[in-house]
Each structure stands twice: as structure tokens, then as C-alpha cells.
Design a protein around this motif. Structure first.
Motif, mmCIF file in Angstrom:
data_model
loop_
_atom_site.group_PDB
_atom_site.id
_atom_site.type_symbol
_atom_site.label_atom_id
_atom_site.label_comp_id
_atom_site.label_asym_id
_atom_site.label_seq_id
_atom_site.Cartn_x
_atom_site.Cartn_y
_atom_site.Cartn_z
ATOM 1 N N THR A 476 7.222 -40.747 -61.560
ATOM 2 C CA THR A 476 7.573 -39.318 -61.498
ATOM 3 C C THR A 476 9.074 -39.091 -61.352
ATOM 4 O O THR A 476 9.510 -38.016 -60.961
ATOM 5 C CB THR A 476 6.844 -38.650 -60.325
ATOM 6 O OG1 THR A 476 7.209 -39.337 -59.105
ATOM 7 C CG2 THR A 476 5.339 -38.712 -60.522
ATOM 8 N N GLY A 477 9.859 -40.116 -61.680
ATOM 9 C CA GLY A 477 11.307 -39.970 -61.588
ATOM 10 C C GLY A 477 11.854 -39.133 -62.731
ATOM 11 O O GLY A 477 11.124 -38.403 -63.415
ATOM 12 N N THR A 478 13.133 -39.251 -62.992
ATOM 13 C CA THR A 478 13.804 -38.432 -64.018
ATOM 14 C C THR A 478 14.236 -39.260 -65.224
ATOM 15 O O THR A 478 14.984 -38.785 -66.064
ATOM 16 C CB THR A 478 15.035 -37.748 -63.414
ATOM 17 O OG1 THR A 478 15.934 -38.758 -62.891
ATOM 18 C CG2 THR A 478 14.638 -36.791 -62.310
ATOM 19 N N THR A 479 13.736 -40.497 -65.306
ATOM 20 C CA THR A 479 14.089 -41.387 -66.416
ATOM 21 C C THR A 479 12.852 -41.731 -67.233
ATOM 22 O O THR A 479 11.788 -41.998 -66.675
ATOM 23 C CB THR A 479 14.732 -42.684 -65.895
ATOM 24 O OG1 THR A 479 15.897 -42.359 -65.133
ATOM 25 C CG2 THR A 479 15.136 -43.586 -67.055
ATOM 26 N N ALA A 480 13.004 -41.714 -68.539
ATOM 27 C CA ALA A 480 11.877 -42.055 -69.420
ATOM 28 C C ALA A 480 11.777 -43.569 -69.530
ATOM 29 O O ALA A 480 12.453 -44.205 -70.336
ATOM 30 C CB ALA A 480 12.084 -41.436 -70.794
#
Length: 550
Positions: A476-480
Motif C-alpha cells: 500500500t505504499g506509493t511505489t509501483a
């Protein structure tokens, strides 16, 4: 003779490296006509590449069937039951045997007299007597037969041999081909225009419901007959090279601004303009309509043993005319009472527009490429077969859903998938039914794929891909970190329609849809590729796919 160009990305003979582009050497197979209404074949053969005899594990120089299908987004199947007639002068005694070697080299099914695929007749329709042999025209015949085979391997081939290279004999052969039921007739020859051409149009080339293709010529800017006939598809020539583009290939006009060599083009002196041509710079018939590869520097592989020891590289608009005849055959039976030369003018989006290069110094679009219609390349080159279907012509498009097993309820086939992808477990719910395709979700480095090949009929006008997608993730972080690519494979070209990642995770399913209209008339592969990194699972769950056409 030399012409600037780029050599094809294929293996050259081991004995000689490929020459620099500005020193490509070739010769005309057929001598220039010395009498009125005599025709010259438009085959050019490379002389800087030594002919190769057939042998095990040989790699012929020049483009082969897979190259041409890739360059023009053509299906590997299609054309079954269609007969393409090849009209040439004189007899090629080795035609059937040489064709067998070519087709075996590239894994194409045999096309023989015995299995009913190949026929050879004289200009009046009889198997004997055949015309006198001629080594130059035999090379032209091999080029034509091999090119039709490369583009439409399921087509039947009718070789009609005229008694001589006179227009009256060749025209009689065209009439015979049509009388015997051929809906596609290839003509790789031409000569000077004359005031009698409108009469010849009526005598030999006015055959509604039949696609008659004619080479535009090899002497650069200038018009020849019968390419100038208002009833035929005049086929110009390009230089075709592999490139780092989405298509994977690039094309320019075959020729130079100095003229003298290259595709023919221009404004007819005698033939009336057909109703479907609207360019304003020529009050009469403009050449060409469409185009395809013709530059001998980017030429095709041909096998001929009557005028040569075997494999050679050929060019000239003698390549482009049978190539386009084969494309018409792939597209389906022409509409009765119509002229197939008109079809591309209503399907511009299904052609590759060639916008650079020139075959002379006329100073206008009649010899210089531009966006849209121009003389040297016409409307462009094939992008699939859709541009060669008439209104109501060919196989009708039935409104339907094309994907097999679209909801995965029948296990995997006809999908190909990584083991375990097609799944009926309760770990992730389906959108409907009991099964779905579940890619990744392991929380470790992993790649899953799901693919299916499908053919979109050339008569269709709409094609829409849709599927329901659920993305569940622990990342659920901000990096794909984890991705799903939706890809289409068209020949050797891979296009990405969309990329999703762990950042797109939402509760439940979302329907995704894409227009596939650019792929009408093609056989393509739909592929989903899920790539997961070393930690924190992401599941890409696909269900209820559809490819709807009408």
C-alpha cells in the motif's frame, strides 16, 4: 547499376558481406521493349549477392514470408479456396519445382498440380502447347509465384503464360484468368502509354468484381501502361527496413530525386480519372493507388533454377504487384460489379502512410511523398487487410464476441497460461461463475502470463476489447512494485494497451475496455503479463473477457 537504400536485416551469403547501401548492384531481368505495345517485366535481381543453390540449413538472403507478414500486419492464415492468377510471358519449365523448394524452405504447405493448388496453362486456357521458354521471364515468374505464396500461403495459384510479351497476348491471358474464375490477377509488367490505351482497357482489364494488380514500373517518375488503366490497382514501390518504431518497420519511396530508377508514378496522358480518385494535380488517371516493398536493396528472397542456380534477391515493382494481389485474396472475395482498386480509398486508416522520399524532380506530390495521397506510394502500404475489402465485400462481419472461453469456465483452452493462473479457488472471488484468471499474489519474485490468439475479420468496422479486473494488494505504499501489462502482439510488434500496478488496487471489480479498430483484418495475440517483486503480494484477477466486433 547502383541505387541508394538499406540492406534488409537478414543473413547474407557467408562468402560476401552485405555491400554498403550506396553500392547495391542490380540488373533488369527483361530487356527494354523495342516494338510498340511490347511489355517489359519489372523484376530486378541483385548482382552483388551471389546466387545460392538449395542446401540443408541454408538461410536465403532477402526478406521471406514472416518478414512480409510482420511488415504489413498480415495474418498467417486466410485465403483458403481463393485463386490468385499470375500472368507472365513465355514458359518457365521449372516453375512448379522451384515453387516447391521455396515453400518447403519457409515451412509453407505444398502447392502442386497433384494436390490441386497449382495450375499452369497457356494464354488460351490449355495445358498444351505451352509457350517457348524464356530465361528472363522465368525469373519474373518465380518472383511472382514466391511472393504470392509468401503473402497468401493458403491461396491456390493459377499461372497463365502468354505466348509473347505483347500486350495483346498478355491481355488475352488476363481475360483467360478471369474466365476461369480467378478473382485476383497479378501483372508485373508494363510499357509505354499510347492513345489506344482506353481501348485496351475495355478489351483486357475491365473486369468488375476482380482485383487486378499492375506494377507501376521501375524507371522512376513517369507513367506506364497497364498501370495507368482506370480498372486496375496500380502498385508503387517502397524501401522497407526494420526500425525501432512501434510498427518495427519503416518505409520510404523507392527512388531518388534524380529519377531514372525507382517506382513509377505520375499523371496518365490518356486514361480517364476513376471516380474514386480526387487529387487535383492530375486531370486524368494518377499512378499509383497503393504500394509495397520494391527496392532491390531491401528485396525479397526468390528461388529460380531456370535463369539462375537457385536463391537470389529480387526487387522492382514486380514484387509489390503480386504482394498486393495476395493481400486482396486474404481480404476476401471482391464485391460483384465493383472495382477493387477503389477499396483502399475508403479505408485510409488501414494503410501505412509513406511520407518521405521521391522518385524524381517534378516538384509536386506526383513524384514526392507527402502525408496522405501521393504518386509514388499512392495511399500507402497494407496495414492488415481491411483496406482491401469493399463495402459488403469479402466475408461479412457478423456481430459477435470472438474470444474463446471468455470467463474461464471451461478450464484453460484456448488460452495459454502459466500453470495455476486459471483458477476456481476461494482465495479471490470471480466476477461471475466459478472460475477466473488469477495472476501473481505470491509475495515473491514471480511472473504470470495469460494469452490468446484471435483473428478480427477484415469486413468488421468496430472491435472492442473489455475485461473485468480486480487488484488486491498488501503493498500500500506509493511505489509501483508489482505490475500487470495488457499487451497486443501483431506479428513481431508488441504494443502495450495499459499498465496497472499495486497503486491501482480497489475493492471489487472494474471493467476496462479498449478499441481495437486499428487491428481489424489482422490475427493478433492478446496477452496479460503480471510481474511481482520479492515482497508484499499483489493479485491481478481477470474475468469475463470479451472482444466484440460488428
Amino acid at each position: 547499376m547502383a541505387v541508394a537504400g538499406a540492406s534488409p536485416a537478414v543473413a547474407a551469403p557467408a562468402a560476401a558481406a552485405a555491400p554498403p547501401p550506396d553500392s547495391v548492384q542490380f540488373r533488369h531481368l527483361c530487356a527494354a521493349p523495342t516494338q510498340p505495345e511490347a511489355m517489359r517485366c519489372h523484376a530486378l535481381v541483385r548482382t552483388d549477392i551471389s546466387p545460392l543453390a538449395s542446401a540443408p540449413n541454408i538461410v536465403p538472403p532477402g526478406y521471406g514470408p514472416s518478414d512480409l507478414r510482420s511488415a504489413y500486419s498480415l495474418p498467417a492464415t486466410g485465403g483458403a479456396g481463393a485463386t490468385v492468377a499470375v500472368v507472365d510471358a513465355y514458359d518457365d519449365p521449372n516453375a512448379e519445382a522451384d515453387l516447391a523448394v521455396y515453400r518447403a524452405q519457409y515451412g509453407l504447405a505444398p502447392c502442386t498440380t497433384a494436390n490441386g493448388c497449382f495450375s499452369k496453362i497457356n494464354e488460351n486456357g490449355s495445358t498444351s502447347p505451352l509457350p517457348a521458354p524464356n530465361a528472363a521471364w522465368a525469373g519474373e515468374t518465380s518472383l511472382d509465384l514466391d511472393t504470392v505464396s509468401a503473402v497468401c500461403p493458403s491461396c491456390k495459384i493459377l499461372l497463365v503464360e502468354a505466348n509473347s510479351s505483347s500486350l495483346s497476348d498478355l491481355g488475352t491471358a488476363v481475360n483467360t484468368a478471369v474466365r476461369l474464375g480467378a478473382k485476383y490477377v497479378s501483372n508485373s509488367y508494363g510499357g509505354s502509354e499510347s492513345s489506344y490505351d482506353p481501348t485496351f482497357d475495355s478489351q483486357y482489364f475491365n473486369h468488375p468484381g476482380v482485383a487486378i494488380t499492375v506494377s507501376a514500373g521501375d524507371a522512376g517518375y513517369g507513367v506506364e501502361y497497364p498501370a495507368a488503366s482506370r480498372y486496375v490497382t496500380a502498385v508503387g514501390g517502397t524501401s522497407l527496413i526494420r526500425s525501432a518504431t512501434t510498427r518495427g518497420w519503416s518505409e520510404t519511396v523507392w527512388g531518388t530525386p534524380l529519377g531514372g530508377v525507382g517506382t513509377g508514378s505520375g499523371c496518365s496522358a490518356y486514361d480517364a480519372k476513376p471516380s474514386w480518385q480526387s487529387d487535383s494535380g492530375c486531370p486524368r488517371r494518377t499512378v499509383a493507388d497503393v504500394s509495397a516493398v520494391a527496392d532491390p536493396a531491401t528485396g525479397v528472397a526468390v528461388y529460380d533454377t531456370y535463369s539462375a542456380p537457385g536463391w537470389q534477391v529480387y526487387g522492382g515493382t514486380s514484387v509489390s504487384a503480386p504482394l498486393i494481389a495476395g493481400v486482396y485474396a486474404l481480404a476476401g472475395t471482391p464485391t460483384a460489379s465493383t472495382y477493387p482498386s477503389a477499396y483502399p480509398y475508403t479505408h485510409l486508416s488501414s494503410l501505412y502512410d509513406v511520407t518521405s522520399g521521391a522518385n524524381g524532380s517534378c516538384g509536386t506530390y506526383l513524384c514526392t511523398a507527402r502525408a496522405g495521397y501521393d504518386g509514388p506510394t499512392g495511399l500507402g502500404t497494407p496495414h492488415g487487410t481491411a483496406a482491401f475489402v469493399g463495402s459488403g465485400g469479402g466475408t461479412p462481419c457478423t456481430a459477435q464476441q470472438l474470444l474463446g472461453n471468455p470467463g474461464f469456465e471451461n478450464d484453460t483452452a484456448p488460452w495459454t497460461a502459466t500453470p495455476g493462473v486459471v483458477d476456481n479457488s476461494t482465495g479471490e472471488p470471480p466476477h461471475s461463475g466459478s472460475w477466473k484468471a488469477w495472476l501473481d499474489g505470491y509475495g515473491t519474485t514471480h511472473t504470470d502470463t495469460l494469452a490468446q490468439q484471435v483473428s478480427i475479420g477484415p469486413a468488421c468496422t468496430t472491435a472492442n476489447l473489455s475485461f473485468w479486473l480486480h487488484i488486491d494488494t498488501a503493498d500500500t505504499g506509493t511505489t509501483a512494485h508489482d505490475t500487470l501489462k495488457v499487451e497486443l502482439i501483431d506479428g513481431t510488434t508488441v504494443s502495450t494497451l495499459a499498465t496497472y500496478s499495486n497503486l491501482n488496487a480497489v475493492a471489487g471489480y472494474t471493467q476496462r475496455s479498449f478499441s481495437l479498430c486499428p487491428y481489424i483484418g489482422k490475427t493478433i495475440t492478446l496477452r496479460f503479463t503480471g510481474v511481482e517483486d520479492a515482497s508484499l503480494q499483489t493479485s491481478f484477477v481477470i474475468d469475463d473477457t470479451a472482444l466484440n466486433v460488428s
